[in-house]
Design an enzyme around this catalytic site. Structure first.
Site, mmCIF file in Angstrom:
data_model
loop_
_atom_site.group_PDB
_atom_site.id
_atom_site.type_symbol
_atom_site.label_atom_id
_atom_site.label_comp_id
_atom_site.label_asym_id
_atom_site.label_seq_id
_atom_site.Cartn_x
_atom_site.Cartn_y
_atom_site.Cartn_z
ATOM 1 N NE ARG A 98 -2.784 -8.615 -47.383
ATOM 2 C CZ ARG A 98 -2.106 -9.142 -48.421
ATOM 3 N NH1 ARG A 98 -1.620 -10.359 -48.362
ATOM 4 N NH2 ARG A 98 -1.915 -8.431 -49.511
ATOM 5 C CE1 TYR A 151 -15.174 -22.726 -30.598
ATOM 6 C CE2 TYR A 151 -14.451 -22.636 -32.875
ATOM 7 C CZ TYR A 151 -15.130 -22.088 -31.815
ATOM 8 O OH TYR A 151 -15.758 -20.878 -31.978
ATOM 9 C CG ASP A 223 -7.334 -25.194 -30.122
ATOM 10 O OD1 ASP A 223 -6.966 -24.492 -29.158
ATOM 11 O OD2 ASP A 223 -8.354 -24.944 -30.795
ATOM 12 C CE LYS A 248 -13.036 -18.381 -27.517
ATOM 13 N NZ LYS A 248 -12.885 -19.687 -28.140
#
Ligand SMILES: *Cc1c(COP(=O)(O)O)cnc(C)c1O
Length: 437
Positions: A98, A151, A223, A248
């Site tokens: 992590r 978005y 973004d 994407k």
């Protein structure tokens, strides 16, 4: 330096790990985190070359050609690990996945190089990247400026979660620089915009927005999901931080969910600490898939640019199509577009089918090649309607205000042969009956 037979990472050759290193300005904050086995290429290397080689872990034991999958949740502790704990340098030493893992470092270095940034962090989704960046880079009592048509997940985060976290948000038209400037307040800390908006492909003037952010002494977070660094590098235009839904184009095969944050090391160290607490780190196996997908990013995106552009030109000539949203077929909204800042416009084209939503649904059902599915950026073409997916929570009045008219379809071009896609689109449009309504 060698410790327990392992090479300590994150420290320059010959340097000792005393506690002062973190603030030492001579320390190279350029690459990181990486180990000596990761390939760090000069940032002026061409995109195609970076996509293939940057960040690759060159395994010193086997000489294998690609990055191994470091499928482990934790790493054996040694003196370097304890020094890292003592120095607060846990980001640079493999301790616990992590916190960091060489599989993450490989793909992070590749993404940082591609965006022209110094440091990157991969996360479990695009939303994880966006949320971690916004929380990490603002304080309670601060103010954020963003667009009302970002978005949907980002909009909900800004609208639902920020006020209760003590951040006020002003939403503006992302193409209206005067409105953005007018929204600035003394406590404005962060501006959040997209390089090309969904689904209408509005193109915010990033250079001008970056100037507003700099005047306001605020950070500009961008973004870049829709354009990718193949088409635009926002950091070169003045952005401080770039985020992506790597789900994407970066992954590119509709087979993984991931996100990334890229920027200067001092910002990324803060984002890293925040993302650790949110827990959104990226699995080593998904890092492998993302790194593999990225090797062909430039080839894929250039083909998708070309396919979408040709599809937009075809659609603009079809009598069943009322409007096409794509920079290559123009319209008033692209009049002032700084075309020199773009190498391409990505693979998405939106258009209105004559006859409204009923006709659009029928049109989609007639398509043979693309899948009817949300998402974008994969090698396979996808098609969907914003009104019954991403923007279904808006009223028809709200949709109309942001320009989402009845019959709007979003097409994400894959890498199929464009003639096959155009033929399929033509057949589906020609097959619609003549009734309107
Ligand atoms: C998909 C998307 C996101 C969210 O990414 P996830 O990987 O689904 O969390 C954020 N921004 C844009 C522009 C997107 O298209």
């Amino acid at each position: 330096m060698e410790l327990n037979g392992r090479t300590a990472v994150g420290f320059e050759e010959g340097r000792t790990s005393d506690a002062s290193w973190f603030d030492d300005l001579t320390r190279i904050r350029f690459a990181g985190p990486v180990s000596p086995a990761h390939r760090v290429l000069p940032r002026d290397t061409n995109t195609e070359t970076l996509a293939v080689h940057a960040g690759t872990y060159a395994d010193p034991v086997t000489g294998c050609v690609g990055t191994p999958i470091f499928q482990t949740s934790t790493f054996q502790l040694d003196d370097a690990s304890y020094d890292a704990f003592a120095d607060g340098a846990m980001r640079d030493v493999p301790i616990y996945t992590r916190y960091g893992n060489p599989s993450q470092w490989a793909v992070q270095e590749k993404l940082a190089a591609l965006e022209g940034g110094r440091s990157a962090m991969v996360t479990s989704s695009g939303m994880s990247a966006t949320a971690s960046a916004i929380y990490a880079l603002t304080n309670s009592g601060s103010h954020i400026i963003s667009a009302y048509d970002v978005y949907g997940g980002t909009y909900n985060l800004l609208r639902e979660d920020m006020p209760s976290a003590g951040r006020e948000v002003t939403f503006v038209d992302p193409t209206d620089v005067d409105a953005i400037r007018a929204a600035v307040r003394p406590e404005t800390q962060l501006l959040f915009f997209e390089t090309l908006t969904n689904p209408l492909l509005k193109a915010p003037p990033l250079r001008a927005i970056a100037e507003v952010a700099a005047e306001a002494n605020a950070l500009l977070v961008v973004d870049n999901t829709f354009l990718t660094p193949v088409n635009m590098r926002p950091i070169a235009l003045g952005a401080d931080i770039v985020v992506h839904s790597a789900t994407k184009y970066l992954g590119g095969h509709s087979d993984l969910t991931a996100g990334v944050i890229i920027g200067r090391r001092k910002f990324l160290d803060r984002v890293w600490a925040q993302a650790l607490r949110f827990g959104g780190s990226l699995e080593p196996l998904t890092c492998f898939l993302l790194e593999r997908g990225l090797k062909t990013l430039a080839l894929r995106v250039r083909q998708q640019n070309e396919n979408a552009s040709q599809i937009a030109r075809f659609l603009a000539t079809h009598e069943r199509v009322v409007a096409v949203h794509h920079p290559d077929v123009g319209g008033a909204q692209y009049a002032g577009l700084a075309r020199e800042d773009y190498l391409g416009y990505g693979g998405v084209v939106s258009f209105e089918v004559r006859g409204g939503d009923r006709a659009a649904v029928e049109f989609m059902s007639r398509l043979r090649l693309p899948h009817v599915a949300t998402s974008l950026g994969g090698v396979e073409s996808l098609v969907s309607m914003p009104s019954n997916t991403s923007h279904s929570s808006l009223t028809s009045g709200q949709r109309a205000r942001i320009g989402i008219n009845p019959g709007l379809v979003r097409f994400s071009a894959g890498i199929e042969h464009v003639n096959d896609l155009v033929a399929d689109l033509r057949d589906a449009l020609d097959g619609l009956d003549g009734r309107d309504g």
